[in-house]
Design a protein around this motif. Structure first.
Motif, PDB file in Angstrom:
ATOM      1  N   MET A  72       0.846  -1.180   0.000  1.00 19.62           N
ATOM      2  CA  MET A  72       0.000   0.000   0.000  1.00 19.62           C
ATOM      3  C   MET A  72       0.884   1.233   0.000  1.00 19.62           C
ATOM      4  SD  MET A  72      -2.965   1.217   2.683  1.00 19.62           S
ATOM      5  CE  MET A  72      -1.939   0.902   4.086  1.00 19.62           C
ATOM      6  N   TYR A  87     -10.747  10.806  -1.990  1.00 18.37           N
ATOM      7  CA  TYR A  87     -11.563   9.595  -2.010  1.00 18.37           C
ATOM      8  C   TYR A  87     -12.720   9.716  -3.005  1.00 18.37           C
ATOM      9  CZ  TYR A  87     -14.757   6.009  -0.212  1.00 18.37           C
ATOM     10  OH  TYR A  87     -15.612   4.960  -0.090  1.00 18.37           O
ATOM     11  N   THR A  96     -11.931   1.768  -6.803  1.00 11.25           N
ATOM     12  CA  THR A  96     -12.839   1.026  -5.948  1.00 11.25           C
ATOM     13  C   THR A  96     -12.555   1.359  -4.486  1.00 11.25           C
ATOM     14  OG1 THR A  96     -11.378  -0.902  -5.950  1.00 11.25           O
ATOM     15  CG2 THR A  96     -13.155  -0.890  -7.558  1.00 11.25           C
ATOM     16  N   ASN A  97     -13.589   1.288  -3.683  1.00 14.06           N
ATOM     17  CA  ASN A  97     -13.496   1.603  -2.263  1.00 14.06           C
ATOM     18  C   ASN A  97     -12.734   0.509  -1.523  1.00 14.06           C
ATOM     19  OD1 ASN A  97     -14.034   2.393   0.421  1.00 14.06           O
ATOM     20  ND2 ASN A  97     -15.978   1.323   0.404  1.00 14.06           N
ATOM     21  N   GLU A  98     -11.773   0.916  -0.712  1.00 13.08           N
ATOM     22  CA  GLU A  98     -11.067  -0.008   0.184  1.00 13.08           C
ATOM     23  C   GLU A  98     -11.195   0.442   1.631  1.00 13.08           C
ATOM     24  OE1 GLU A  98      -9.036  -2.965   0.009  1.00 13.08           O
ATOM     25  OE2 GLU A  98     -10.169  -3.172  -1.849  1.00 13.08           O
ATOM     26  N   GLY A  99     -11.926   1.513   1.872  1.00 10.78           N
ATOM     27  CA  GLY A  99     -12.133   2.019   3.228  1.00 10.78           C
ATOM     28  C   GLY A  99     -12.542   3.481   3.185  1.00 10.78           C
ATOM     29  N   TYR A 112      -9.152   4.920   1.866  1.00 10.67           N
ATOM     30  CA  TYR A 112      -8.433   3.903   1.092  1.00 10.67           C
ATOM     31  C   TYR A 112      -9.159   3.609  -0.210  1.00 10.67           C
ATOM     32  CZ  TYR A 112      -6.305   2.926   5.627  1.00 10.67           C
ATOM     33  OH  TYR A 112      -5.661   3.026   6.827  1.00 10.67           O
ATOM     34  N   ARG A 114      -8.531   1.527  -4.334  1.00 14.26           N
ATOM     35  CA  ARG A 114      -7.708   0.785  -5.295  1.00 14.26           C
ATOM     36  C   ARG A 114      -7.821   1.540  -6.606  1.00 14.26           C
ATOM     37  NH1 ARG A 114      -4.869  -3.764  -3.716  1.00 14.26           N
ATOM     38  NH2 ARG A 114      -5.789  -4.644  -1.851  1.00 14.26           N
ATOM     39  N   LYS A 120      -3.296  -0.373  -4.128  1.00  9.66           N
ATOM     40  CA  LYS A 120      -3.975   0.172  -2.938  1.00  9.66           C
ATOM     41  C   LYS A 120      -3.276   1.471  -2.531  1.00  9.66           C
ATOM     42  CE  LYS A 120      -5.904  -1.135   1.514  1.00  9.66           C
ATOM     43  NZ  LYS A 120      -6.026  -2.228   2.503  1.00  9.66           N
ATOM     44  N   THR A 122      -3.766   5.084  -0.099  1.00  3.30           N
ATOM     45  CA  THR A 122      -4.500   5.765   0.958  1.00  3.30           C
ATOM     46  C   THR A 122      -4.055   7.221   1.038  1.00  3.30           C
ATOM     47  OG1 THR A 122      -5.110   5.747   3.308  1.00  3.30           O
ATOM     48  CG2 THR A 122      -2.878   5.112   2.796  1.00  3.30           C
TER      49      THR A 122
END
Length: 128
Positions: A72, A87, A96-99, A112, A114, A120, A122
């Motif tokens: 990451m 974001y 795509t959403n990772e957090g 976070y 992708r 990944k 952040t």
């Protein structure tokens, strides 16, 4: 040694598409294009080589780019709002959403995603 990281590089299979994505996303983190070649694009706050840069690149071995499991890249943001915009803009541009944005266990504010190639990434705002 005055710094630990010299630069960060993530692979892409479509430099043009990836550059459009990162041009819009990294703007919220005060990063802009500082160098371009046919194999990579570098982003930074300065074109000075002593400053850490973020690169998107076609792999040197000419194989397909892939992301690493557990890998990451964390990019610094100056405000919570910058993290939120990073974001939202990323998702609007195909990430795509990772957090979702929010405070994490260390007390700082993160979001976070992708990217288009699965890397990944952040954005982090240090609260204190």
């Amino acid at each position: 040694m005055s710094k630990v990281i010299g630069f960060v590089m993530v692979g892409t299979n479509d430099l043009e598409k990836s550059s459009k994505f990162y041009d819009s996303v990294l703007d919220h983190l005060s990063l802009k294009r500082v160098a371009v070649s046919e194999r990579y694009i570098a982003y930074g706050q300065s074109s000075d080589d002593d400053h850490v840069k973020f690169y998107i690149t076609k792999p040197h071995n000419k194989e397909n780019a892939s992301f690493g499991n557990g890998t990451m890249v964390a990019l610094s943001a100056e405000t919570k709002d910058a993290v939120d915009k990073f974001y939202t803009t990323a998702l609007e541009n195909g990430a795509t959403n990772e957090g979702k944005p929010g405070v994490r266990s260390d007390g700082n504010y993160y979001a976070y995603i992708r990217d288009l190639d699965g890397n990944k990434i952040t954005a982090r705002f240090v609260i204190n």
